[in-house]
Design a protein around this motif. Structure first.
Motif, PDB file in Angstrom:
ATOM      1  N   UNK A   1      44.858  32.740  42.374  1.00  0.00           N
ATOM      2  CA  UNK A   1      45.882  31.819  42.854  1.00  0.00           C
ATOM      3  C   UNK A   1      45.348  30.913  43.964  1.00  0.00           C
ATOM      4  N   UNK A   2      44.126  31.165  44.422  1.00  0.00           N
ATOM      5  CA  UNK A   2      43.553  30.445  45.553  1.00  0.00           C
ATOM      6  C   UNK A   2      42.948  29.111  45.183  1.00  0.00           C
ATOM      7  N   UNK A   3      41.982  28.702  45.943  1.00  0.00           N
ATOM      8  CA  UNK A   3      41.398  27.362  45.852  1.00  0.00           C
ATOM      9  C   UNK A   3      40.826  27.019  44.480  1.00  0.00           C
ATOM     10  N   UNK A   4      40.302  28.005  43.760  1.00  0.00           N
ATOM     11  CA  UNK A   4      39.693  27.708  42.460  1.00  0.00           C
ATOM     12  C   UNK A   4      40.753  27.461  41.385  1.00  0.00           C
ATOM     13  N   UNK A   5      41.927  28.046  41.569  1.00  0.00           N
ATOM     14  CA  UNK A   5      43.016  27.812  40.615  1.00  0.00           C
ATOM     15  C   UNK A   5      43.394  26.337  40.615  1.00  0.00           C
TER      16      UNK A   5
ATOM     17  N   UNK B   1      35.563  48.619  59.095  1.00  0.00           N
ATOM     18  CA  UNK B   1      36.178  47.378  58.620  1.00  0.00           C
ATOM     19  C   UNK B   1      35.941  47.195  57.121  1.00  0.00           C
ATOM     20  N   UNK B   2      34.750  47.547  56.659  1.00  0.00           N
ATOM     21  CA  UNK B   2      34.454  47.461  55.228  1.00  0.00           C
ATOM     22  C   UNK B   2      35.347  48.413  54.437  1.00  0.00           C
ATOM     23  N   UNK B   3      35.432  49.661  54.888  1.00  0.00           N
ATOM     24  CA  UNK B   3      36.270  50.645  54.201  1.00  0.00           C
ATOM     25  C   UNK B   3      37.732  50.184  54.151  1.00  0.00           C
ATOM     26  N   UNK B   4      38.222  49.651  55.264  1.00  0.00           N
ATOM     27  CA  UNK B   4      39.608  49.183  55.321  1.00  0.00           C
ATOM     28  C   UNK B   4      39.828  48.014  54.358  1.00  0.00           C
ATOM     29  N   UNK B   5      38.857  47.123  54.270  1.00  0.00           N
ATOM     30  CA  UNK B   5      38.985  45.978  53.362  1.00  0.00           C
ATOM     31  C   UNK B   5      38.941  46.442  51.908  1.00  0.00           C
ATOM     32  N   UNK B   6      38.084  47.409  51.606  1.00  0.00           N
ATOM     33  CA  UNK B   6      38.034  47.950  50.242  1.00  0.00           C
ATOM     34  C   UNK B   6      39.361  48.609  49.882  1.00  0.00           C
ATOM     35  N   UNK B   7      39.937  49.329  50.828  1.00  0.00           N
ATOM     36  CA  UNK B   7      41.241  49.955  50.584  1.00  0.00           C
ATOM     37  C   UNK B   7      42.302  48.885  50.346  1.00  0.00           C
TER      38      UNK B   7
ATOM     39  N   UNK C   1      46.015  32.276  52.566  1.00  0.00           N
ATOM     40  CA  UNK C   1      45.241  31.271  53.304  1.00  0.00           C
ATOM     41  C   UNK C   1      44.391  31.898  54.414  1.00  0.00           C
ATOM     42  N   UNK C   2      43.256  31.279  54.662  1.00  0.00           N
ATOM     43  CA  UNK C   2      42.401  31.688  55.782  1.00  0.00           C
ATOM     44  C   UNK C   2      42.952  31.006  57.026  1.00  0.00           C
TER      45      UNK C   2
ATOM     46  N   UNK D   1      37.308  37.724  50.637  1.00  0.00           N
ATOM     47  CA  UNK D   1      37.273  36.415  50.000  1.00  0.00           C
ATOM     48  C   UNK D   1      37.723  36.473  48.544  1.00  0.00           C
ATOM     49  N   UNK D   2      37.186  37.429  47.783  1.00  0.00           N
ATOM     50  CA  UNK D   2      37.514  37.498  46.361  1.00  0.00           C
ATOM     51  C   UNK D   2      38.922  38.001  46.103  1.00  0.00           C
TER      52      UNK D   2
END
Length: 177
Positions: A128-132, A106-112, A76-77, A66-67
């Motif tokens: 660049x996402x929704x908060x921008x 899955x966590x390790x892959x996302x961190x990578x 985009x999701x 997400x971040x």
């Protein structure tokens, strides 16, 4: 025995930020070492009925995505996340049927992926996402600080849950780099 290194005491800002985040990330897998599937999915906090070590691993994995992908890069999701319109706000924590090893991989892959995503970026780059679009974009520096806090806080939760589940506490080994 797991060996964990802190970033060098005199490292620059970027190395400090990414080093401390990687340190906290390494504690996630450490807190899961030796758990049975039953214990990994055990919910021991009556006031937090979704919280188990397994659900925290899943939560941290989706926070990474997400971040760094959704918010920072504006990817985009397209239905890959557990969150749906009108769905449960903590949908990522419904993982009773997912093995802990899979969640950790899955966590390790996302961190990578997160590390690869931010490697070429300046710390002043903003989301660049929704908060921008709302004029509330955070810098990469802010996101890294937030992710250190987020990960460390949940590692603390994991430490408490682990102690309640099987009595194990602390770190296997912590050394200076």
């Amino acid at each position: 025995m797991t060996e964990v290194h802190r970033p060098p005491l005199t490292a620059g800002e970027r190395e400090q930020l990414t080093g401390w985040l990687d340190l906290q990330r390494s504690f996630v897998r450490m807190k899961c070492q030796g758990l049975t599937e039953e214990d990994a999915h055990r919910k021991v906090l009556p006031s937090s009925p979704l919280m188990s070590i397994a659900s925290l691993v899943a939560h941290l994995r989706w926070n990474e995505w997400s971040w760094f992908q959704l918010n920072l890069m504006g990817v985009p999701d397209t239905g890959q996340s557990p969150w749906t319109e009108g769905g449960h706000p903590d949908a990522e924590m419904f993982v009773d049927d997912i093995p802990l090893a899979q969640l950790l991989d899955e966590y390790d892959a996302e961190c990578e992926r997160s590390n690869e995503t931010i490697a070429p970026l300046d710390l002043d780059v903003v989301e660049q996402g929704q908060y921008a679009a709302k004029g509330e974009a955070a810098s990469l520096r802010y996101i890294l600080c937030h992710m250190i806090e987020e990960t460390a806080r949940h590692v603390g939760h994991m430490d408490i849950i682990r102690e309640l589940v099987d009595g194990k506490t602390g770190y296997t080994k912590l050394s200076e780099a």
